[in-house]
Design an enzyme around this catalytic site. Structure first.
Site, mmCIF file in Angstrom:
data_model
loop_
_atom_site.group_PDB
_atom_site.id
_atom_site.type_symbol
_atom_site.label_atom_id
_atom_site.label_comp_id
_atom_site.label_asym_id
_atom_site.label_seq_id
_atom_site.Cartn_x
_atom_site.Cartn_y
_atom_site.Cartn_z
ATOM 1 C CD GLU A 52 14.786 42.469 52.018
ATOM 2 O OE1 GLU A 52 15.583 42.411 51.078
ATOM 3 O OE2 GLU A 52 13.556 42.515 51.843
ATOM 4 C CG HIS B 24 11.018 45.940 48.969
ATOM 5 N ND1 HIS B 24 11.058 45.568 50.290
ATOM 6 C CD2 HIS B 24 11.900 45.125 48.337
ATOM 7 C CE1 HIS B 24 11.919 44.570 50.433
ATOM 8 N NE2 HIS B 24 12.446 44.278 49.273
ATOM 9 C CD GLU B 25 12.375 44.673 44.506
ATOM 10 O OE1 GLU B 25 13.606 44.691 44.365
ATOM 11 O OE2 GLU B 25 11.777 43.794 45.179
ATOM 12 C CG HIS C 223 16.548 45.974 47.283
ATOM 13 N ND1 HIS C 223 17.338 45.566 48.320
ATOM 14 C CD2 HIS C 223 15.398 45.244 47.389
ATOM 15 C CE1 HIS C 223 16.696 44.621 49.025
ATOM 16 N NE2 HIS C 223 15.521 44.420 48.485
HETATM 17 ZN ZN ZN Z 1 14.084 42.944 49.133
#
Ligand code: ZN
Length: 503
Positions: A299, A269-270, A273
């Site tokens: 997101e 997830h990170e 980003h």
């Molecule tokens: Zn996030």
């Protein structure tokens, strides 16, 4: 001054503001990852002085005049025009309120956060209620200063995603309710669920040491295709991504010995980003548009790597292989299929940040509905716990046993963040639409099967990342997918996936 001189002055100013922000980012990063416990006081002085200098520079008479002059020029090229526009929004936000009110608000926020911690620990909503009421009053006043003609909640939403309104969200969450509530009920009654639950308990009970998890996260970094010379990982209590510029992005992961999936998916997830920030057009470096388009778009990029890609059966196999390499003993009796089910366990829970992929959006929907009632209907703050609990019963079929696990669970309101939550869920819906488009444009399924994300990342870079803040979300979605944002892609994605596993 002529146009060129004004622009030179503008970009010199941006570089100076970037330098303040860079220093603050590094100090905060250090505080969250490596600094010793007692460094708090020294760090607070540094960040408040740097913050003060940056604020003074942004709101100075000279800056306000410069922005006004630039806004009068009608033949700026798109990049310059947009940089001025994005910065002007910041200036307006910072100058719309009288300084005394801002100071009073800062004091209120600092107190509110401490009171929230105590209220959450002691399960005492009454303690927090008067602070919450004042924070809401301030936000209403702020919204009126920014745009006297708009509905206050729309103005707050616009802070986190330019152009976002309740109209879009009402339609979006109606689709979520219609899709996720019955799917969640189907999963809860499914014969498969006890089997998946048993697999999850069996795997979590094995224990995965931190050193091994760190090794695995390094391998995931490579699998995701992140550049080692521009990106670094550290450990913090809660995972987050932080960036100085497109050549220096960092993210963190937290490790729990009894939950391997937590570190795996936090890292991916990170990493999503990070990938977004790393791939913004490098010509925009040190300017206001050199970052993600919005919280929502950000997101969408973290979720597409975390969920659509990494929780898919095809790509999950590659994660399984790496995990087995690092933890051969623990994985002796875990099959590829067990691991896939483990990574897609779904069960209603009280806490948003612990929610699975399916139920996650219901948590956000509830928070949205409650915030909407606060700003649109002027609901009494003291009624919020009861309203909250009723909604959990209605949508998730469970009732929080106390306010600590209910309305008090998240810190955001104590920071005065209202209108922020919907971006968490809306971005997930964007990612489904992007995925559907990629399936037609490139060999998406083949890439997952091969475990090589190059082609997928290239598509995301060319169609989303590169723009930075040059365009707003609606424009990026339209350009990338050839259609307006359409929540039915997300509904179809969830229906297909969860019916296949649990149906
Ligand atoms: Zn996030």
């Amino acid at each position: 001054m002529n146009k060129q001189e004004l622009l030179t002055k503008f970009y010199d100013l941006q570089k100076k503001l970037y330098a303040y922000a860079h220093a603050q980012t590094l100090v905060n990063w250090d505080g969250a990852t490596f600094a010793p416990e007692k460094s708090v006081e020294g760090r607070a002085i540094t960040t408040s002085i740097l913050g003060g200098e940056s604020h003074a520079l942004t709101t100075s008479e000279d800056t306000v005049k410069l922005v006004e002059e630039l806004q009068k020029i009608d033949d700026l090229e798109l990049k310059d025009k947009r940089n001025v526009e994005v910065f002007a929004r910041e200036v307006k936000k910072m100058t719309c309120l009288p300084m005394e009110e801002v100071m009073e608000y800062m004091k209120l926020r600092a107190e509110a956060e401490q009171v929230w911690v105590k209220a959450k620990t002691d399960n005492d909503f009454k303690l927090f209620a008067p602070y919450l009421e004042k924070l809401i009053e301030f936000q209403k006043k702020y919204a009126k200063y920014i745009n006297p003609d708009a509905k206050p909640y729309n103005t707050l939403l616009d802070d986190y995603q330019e152009g976002l309104t309740m109209d879009t969200l009402d339609k979006y969450f109606a689709e979520i309710e219609k899709t996720v509530v019955p799917l969640n009920a189907m999963v809860a009654k499914s014969d498969i669920l006890p089997k998946v639950k048993a697999i999850k308990e069996r795997i979590d009970a094995k224990g995965f040491d931190k050193e091994g998890q760190e090794k695995l996260v390094d391998k995931l970094f490579e699998l995701q295709g992140l550049p080692k010379d521009r990106c670094k990982i550290a450990v913090s209590e809660h995972p987050f991504t932080s960036g100085a510029n497109c050549n220096d992005i960092r993210y963190t992961v937290a490790y729990h010995e009894d939950n391997l999936a937590s570190a795996i998916y936090a890292a991916l997830h990170e990493g999503g980003h990070a990938m977004y920030e790393l791939n913004t057009n490098h010509d925009y470096i040190f300017t206001p548009i050199a970052t993600g388009a919005s919280m929502t778009m950000h997101e969408s990029q973290s979720r597409i790597y975390e969920n659509n890609i990494s929780r898919s059966e095809a790509f999950n196999k590659h994660i399984y292989k790496l995990a087995k390499e690092v933890f051969p003993t623990q994985f002796e009796d875990i099959s590829e299929e067990d691991f896939y089910l483990y990574c897609n366990y779904s069960s209603p829970s009280f806490i948003r940040i612990e929610a699975d992929e399916l139920t996650y959006s219901l948590h956000v929907m509830i928070r949205y509905q409650v915030e909407r009632m606060i700003f649109e209907d002027g609901v009494d703050v003291m009624d919020l716990p009861q309203i909250w609990n009723k909604k959990y019963e209605e949508y998730l079929g469970i009732c929080p046993p106390n306010d600590t696990q209910g309305v008090l669970q998240d810190v955001h309101w104590s920071f005065g963040l209202f209108g922020y939550f919907p971006t968490y869920s809306l971005g997930t819906a964007y990612s489904a639409q992007f995925e559907a488009t990629m399936k037609e444009a490139i060999d998406y399924d083949g890439a997952l099967e091969k475990g090589d994300l190059t082609e997928i990342t290239n598509w995301l870079r060319e169609n989303i990342h590169t723009y930075g803040k040059l365009l707003i979300d609606d424009e990026i979605v339209r350009k990338a997918t050839g259609k307006e944002f359409d929540p039915s892609y997300y509904a179809k994605y969830l229906e297909k996936k969860y019916t296949e596993i649990y149906g």
